[in-house]
Design an enzyme around this catalytic site. Sequence first.
Site, PDB file in Angstrom:
ATOM      1  N   ASP A 267       0.946  -1.297  -0.054  1.00  0.00           N
ATOM      2  CA  ASP A 267       0.043   0.271   0.107  1.00  0.00           C
ATOM      3  C   ASP A 267       0.815   1.190   0.045  1.00  0.00           C
ATOM      4  O   ASP A 267       2.103   1.185   0.175  1.00  0.00           O
ATOM      5  CB  ASP A 267      -0.877   0.080   1.145  1.00  0.00           C
TER       6      ASP A 267
HETATM    7  C1  GLC Z   1      -4.122   4.362  -0.076  1.00  0.00           C
HETATM    8  C2  GLC Z   1      -4.980   3.020   0.285  1.00  0.00           C
HETATM    9  C3  GLC Z   1      -5.232   2.051  -0.769  1.00  0.00           C
HETATM   10  C4  GLC Z   1      -5.139   2.755  -2.263  1.00  0.00           C
HETATM   11  C5  GLC Z   1      -3.666   3.327  -2.423  1.00  0.00           C
HETATM   12  C6  GLC Z   1      -3.364   4.098  -3.816  1.00  0.00           C
HETATM   13  O1  GLC Z   1      -3.577   5.007   0.946  1.00  0.00           O
HETATM   14  O2  GLC Z   1      -4.730   2.662   1.502  1.00  0.00           O
HETATM   15  O3  GLC Z   1      -6.242   1.541  -0.478  1.00  0.00           O
HETATM   16  O4  GLC Z   1      -5.326   1.536  -3.323  1.00  0.00           O
HETATM   17  O5  GLC Z   1      -3.472   4.305  -1.598  1.00  0.00           O
HETATM   18  O6  GLC Z   1      -4.029   5.305  -3.882  1.00  0.00           O
END
Ligand code: GLC
Length: 723
Positions: A267
Amino acid sequence: MKKQHLEDLLKQMTIDEKIGQLSQLATPFFKGSTESGKITGPLEQLNISDDLVKNTGSVLGASGAKEIRNIQEQHLKDHRLSIPLLFMSDIIHGYETIFPVPLGIGSSWDIELAEKSAEIAAKESAVSGIHVTFAPMVDLVRDPRWGRVMESTGEDSYLNSEFAKAQVRGFQGEDLTKDLHRLAACVKHFAAYGAAEAGRDYNTVNMSERQLREIYLPAFQAALDAGSKLVMTSFNTVDGIPATGNKKLMRDILRDEWGFDGVTITDWGALKELIPHGVAEDESEAAYKAIQAGVDIEMMTTCYPDHLKNLIENKEVEEELLNDAVRRILQLKNELGLFENPYRGLSEENEEKVILNEEHRKVAKELAAKSCVLLQNNNNTLPINTSQKVALIGPFAENNDILGPWSWKGNKDIAVTLTKGIEKRLNNKNQFIVAKGSEIESITKEQLQNAISAAEQSDIIVLALGEHSDMSGEAGSRSNIKLPDAQLQLVDEIYQLGKPTVAVLFNGRPLDLHGVFDKTDAVLEAWFPGTEGGTAITEILYGDVNPSGKLSMSFPYSVGQVPVYYNHYNTGRPQGASDAQVRYVSQFLDIPNEPLFPFGYGLSYTTFSYQNMRLSAPGITPDDTLQVKITVKNTGKIAGDETVQLYVRDMVGEVVRPLKELKGFKKIHLKPQEEMDVTFELTEKQLRYYHSDLNYDSDNGKFEVYVGPNSKEVHTLSFTLTK
Ligand code: GLC
């Protein structure tokens, strides 16, 4: 490209080029980007060199055929081997045609329509150049304080698994190489992110492996069985080790046990977060732990690009680990057909035709209506009769913040507000007055006065209430899950007028509805309903559509009960077991144990009776199928949809078993007075669970089986399993 050619390509790559494939950066870093791209996490002070950008394998948050074409074109020129970029974005519940938030979709219990919505989301984003969506989010949720419950389909692993499969099918279709209107899916967040302590986002998760496997992992397995190409790690710890550096989770379970050979991605910034978590001393150690754990792509930090080469040269990390990761990434690019056609489905011309087209908006409207849950309807206050003069009052009357916090490409300006929806529906505009009543979090005397005067002129009052979208979603945890005081005051003042009053709720989490349900006649939970929200809700309010949604997450009596969920254990001292025992039982002294509205609950404008439940046999062996039958009748005056639910309880387990577990459901449509036999099938396989030694098996003995309109009001029979 043939597999052998991929191997040849890998052989030609320098170590920096290989590590580049493991790096994902946001759009603004790339030449050719025209807008800033979506920023969805903290921006680190990243030292990004031109060389790294040239070698980078994937882009986060880009959208739009023009921009993506520009970036890809430039990149192919700059990359020594012209390896195309992968474009990944968060297409969660729609691209520009926005469907209800996933918790709303969960309440529809409509698996086919959920699949359709994912297919449409894929189509709109594929023509805009996107290759991978960071969806489905399949985290099981039990704590409405957590703002991200709106991204989940709810609290049940079976229902979540059904939605997980449907979404993966909808996004990916049958064949990503051929079908350019589909996206690769990335199931997230692996794992147990939804169990953050106290519902505080990013917080610690602690649970037994048995619970992890039984409750939190099945929806991931389901998404992978349906073919999800990627898996995203979660921010949280799992048994003391952050998921992003968790070898047991990411390698032993995901790869070795489940055989997942697709791409894993962290993430946002999660790889470097191994440092503040306290399991890595520095970026180098973070990179070491993540690559050992089997994490392929690092999103938005640069521990891999800055340290992996050294680690390999010092022989701390085997180059083969890097090669494996690169192989998987190249393979994904290949499956998407990017080596032959790096632009894939993108087309400015098709963007025009496809995005927000009529058909897509129609599905959005249908799904929004099916997501609405009628929680209360005293004296048949709903539906509204067109002869009644309506006062629409509240901060959501004209508010277009109805797309939800995860709808970055959604345009609020074209979202149909409730006011617009009702205006469109009514021929006689004199039958409708609008007053704001309050802001979401504040109220003035004048607003209140105007609201009261509007209410006084009407026959029925519709209060449009809720949370603004920033109050849920990522980093949107709240300890108070009631509506803000300003709105509770508004409800109270309107209540004093003693007129028929309906509350329509726009929000991203189950709320404590005290102060609302007890002061209104009807309550309709509309969630963040998406682009066609106002139209869909209007159709329900006026009875053009009969509501059919059922909660996929319990609505607590109060925040003090949380987490509260239907499939809990009995405890050794269950409440109500004996009349004599009033104190020393598992209960609160001040509130009931039961939630205000249970899992599976939702009303209709008609009524259904459940009768004559029967089983095909008193018991089964592992070779048999038990048929569970019940007769459901529409006992009201209008046609309606009902979701008939099947639950089971293993009466004596080797470990404690939940009081009920959802094992199936059927959506049926019944005309007035029509009745239907609904049949479910149960086999020994569905009775298995993880024993204390983690063996997945069933028990001999007695089971209870329940059928009903929700998890509470059920008919009961029992059977035995003999092995
Ligand atoms: C975020 C989220 C995730 C998302 C990612 C990319 O912080 O936790 O769900 O897909 O960033 O944007």
